[in-house]
Motif scaffolding. Structure first.
Motif, mmCIF file in Angstrom:
data_model
loop_
_atom_site.group_PDB
_atom_site.id
_atom_site.type_symbol
_atom_site.label_atom_id
_atom_site.label_comp_id
_atom_site.label_asym_id
_atom_site.label_seq_id
_atom_site.Cartn_x
_atom_site.Cartn_y
_atom_site.Cartn_z
ATOM 1 N N TRP A 106 0.852 -1.207 0.000
ATOM 2 C CA TRP A 106 0.000 0.000 0.000
ATOM 3 C C TRP A 106 0.876 1.241 0.000
ATOM 4 C CZ3 TRP A 106 -4.180 -0.873 4.403
ATOM 5 C CH2 TRP A 106 -4.929 -2.028 4.093
ATOM 6 N N VAL A 131 -8.012 -0.651 -1.800
ATOM 7 C CA VAL A 131 -7.752 -1.915 -1.099
ATOM 8 C C VAL A 131 -8.749 -3.012 -1.440
ATOM 9 C CG1 VAL A 131 -6.568 -0.856 0.847
ATOM 10 C CG2 VAL A 131 -9.009 -1.331 1.020
ATOM 11 N N PRO A 137 -3.679 -4.364 -5.359
ATOM 12 C CA PRO A 137 -2.926 -4.449 -4.092
ATOM 13 C C PRO A 137 -2.029 -5.687 -4.038
ATOM 14 C CG PRO A 137 -5.276 -4.122 -3.671
ATOM 15 C CD PRO A 137 -5.137 -4.367 -5.129
#
Ligand code: TRP
Length: 443
Positions: A106, A131, A137
């Motif tokens: 992230w 996310v 991700p």
């Protein structure tokens, strides 16, 4: 074969501080403090940092330096039946890395996002959108894992020391800059009050208190990198003459300063922009972009900040990876590259599942937690306390307190401060505290 060694005590100190200072301070401390009552959490954290942090750091470093072995073989060298303590640490390192690397991913994503765009817009929506995506991700997580693997493949002193030396002072200054700006935001004082003024009215029952206590203990272990044998491994590369006591005081001190600065940067924005401090693991990513977007030149600060968080995360992740790889290298005589590569493959695969548990697989829960939260709970509140408990016993009773003191004093070269207190803490107080807190957490 001659064992690798840190080039100096400063090299070790920086590497150990690099291990301690990481996502635990910048990402985890603010959100765990935020969801566990702020200042009450901080108070318990400070008490446990002093009572558990320094003694356990000392014990781990001493075991590592005395035996000059990876965590598993070091414990076994002290007593043939005690290898399990090191083994629990290696398993724990896998568990931690499997989610650590997702968050590391992230951080990379945000770094690149600020390189491409001058602002992110609605930080909350941006975060959730990112996310919950299935693929993106995961790819960032794999990139982060690959970076760690590359560094560990290079070797301890070359790879690890060099990085830690540069970034720690810069990180400190950047946090001060962001914190300074955050304090000028309207409503910032509410964030400060939340972090520093205990509000006991929020604690309604003993179980509220107990759950904060457990989280505080988990955070102490996590943030200082203790309980998992990481410092046994790092200590094993340490020079016989280095002063362990000095390291055991300085590391927690640096670590605390960085965590507090992260709290002072993040919590004021949380209140100023009307977020909930208990928003959970996304807190850093949902709050700071507001600051960066509102501030003149904020984009550049954001790039600098996420680059530093990335470095902090990498220097911690490699300490975990190193403690796994060292076992394969010492024990199974694998070469460094294979050891780093295969260990990375292992944790990266679990990491993919953790990443997906944020979106695609979020309906899947165990014990009321997502897979990701379960891994956090397992490492912080189960594996690390267990590891810490047995490490106290191993160092102070099985190995024997006087052998440990001899190692800490570098064979009498340094005077030991407070040997009586250290003995009492390692033999009685710390194990008892860990046991009680652990038992309470099960109910
Ligand atoms: N302390 C690191 C952080 O705060 C994480 C970490 C590195 C760790 N090595 C560890 C945690 C060993 C537990 C055990 O980010």
């Amino acid at each position: 074969m001659k064992r690798e060694q840190w080039s100096s005590n400063l090299g070790f100190l920086l590497a150990a501080a690099g291990s301690a200072i990481g996502l635990g301070n910048l990402w985890k401390f603010p959100y765990i403090a935020g969801s566990n009552g702020g200042a009450v959490f901080l108070m318990l954290y400070l008490v446990l940092l002093i009572l558990l942090g320094t003694p356990l750091l000392l014990a781990e470093m001493a075991v590592g330096r005395a035996t000059r072995l990876n965590a598993i073989d070091a414990c076994r060298a002290i007593h043939p039946r005690w290898g399990f303590v090191g083994a629990a640490g290696v398993v724990g390192a896998f568990v931690i890395l499997s989610y650590y690397s997702v968050i590391g991913g992230w951080v990379l994503k945000y770094l690149f996002a600020y390189m491409q765009h001058s602002r992110l817009g609605d930080a909350d929506a941006y975060y959730t959108g990112f996310v919950t995506r299935p693929l993106e991700p995961v790819l960032w997580h794999l990139l982060f894992a690959a970076c760690c693997c590359g560094i560990v493949a290079f070797g301890v002193s070359k790879g690890i020391e060099r990085i830690s030396k540069i970034f720690l002072p810069v990180l400190l200054l950047t946090l001060i800059a962001i914190g300074g700006y955050a304090l000028t935001l309207p409503g910032a004082s509410q964030g400060l009050r939340f972090l520093f003024l205990p509000d006991f009215s929020q604690i309604h029952s003993f179980s509220d208190f107990a759950s904060i206590l457990v989280r505080a203990m988990g955070q102490v272990f996590f943030s200082l990198s203790i309980g998992m044998g990481t410092l046994i491994t790092y200590g094993s590369y340490l020079d016989r003459k280095a002063n362990l006591q000095k390291n055991a005081v300085l590391i927690p001190l640096f670590d605390l300063v960085i965590a507090l600065l992260a709290g002072i940067a993040i919590l004021p924005c949380v209140f100023s922009f009307g977020l909930e401090p208990s928003a959970g693991s996304g807190l850093l990513f949902r709050s700071l972009p507001y600051v960066f977007d509102h501030m003149r030149g904020g984009r550049w600060l954001a790039i600098g900040f996420f680059a530093l968080v990335f470095l902090a995360a990498v220097t911690s992740a490699i300490s975990l990876l190193e403690s796994i790889a060292a076992f394969f290298i010492d024990h199974l005589h694998w070469n460094r590259i294979a050891a780093a590569g295969l260990s990375t493959l292992g944790f990266a695969l679990i990491g993919v599942a953790n990443s997906l548990s944020m979106g695609l697989w979020n309906s899947f829960t165990l014990f009321g937690m997502s897979l990701f939260d379960l891994m956090v709970f397992l490492s912080d509140n189960v594996l690390m306390p267990i590891g810490g408990f047995f490490l106290c016993i191993l160092a102070s009773r099985i190995w024997g307190f006087s052998s440990m003191l001899r190692e800490i004093s570098s064979n009498g070269q340094y005077a030991i401060r407070f040997p009586g207190a250290l003995r009492w803490i390692l033999r009685w107080l710390a194990p008892a505290m860990i046991l009680v807190i652990f038992a309470v957490s099960l109910f």
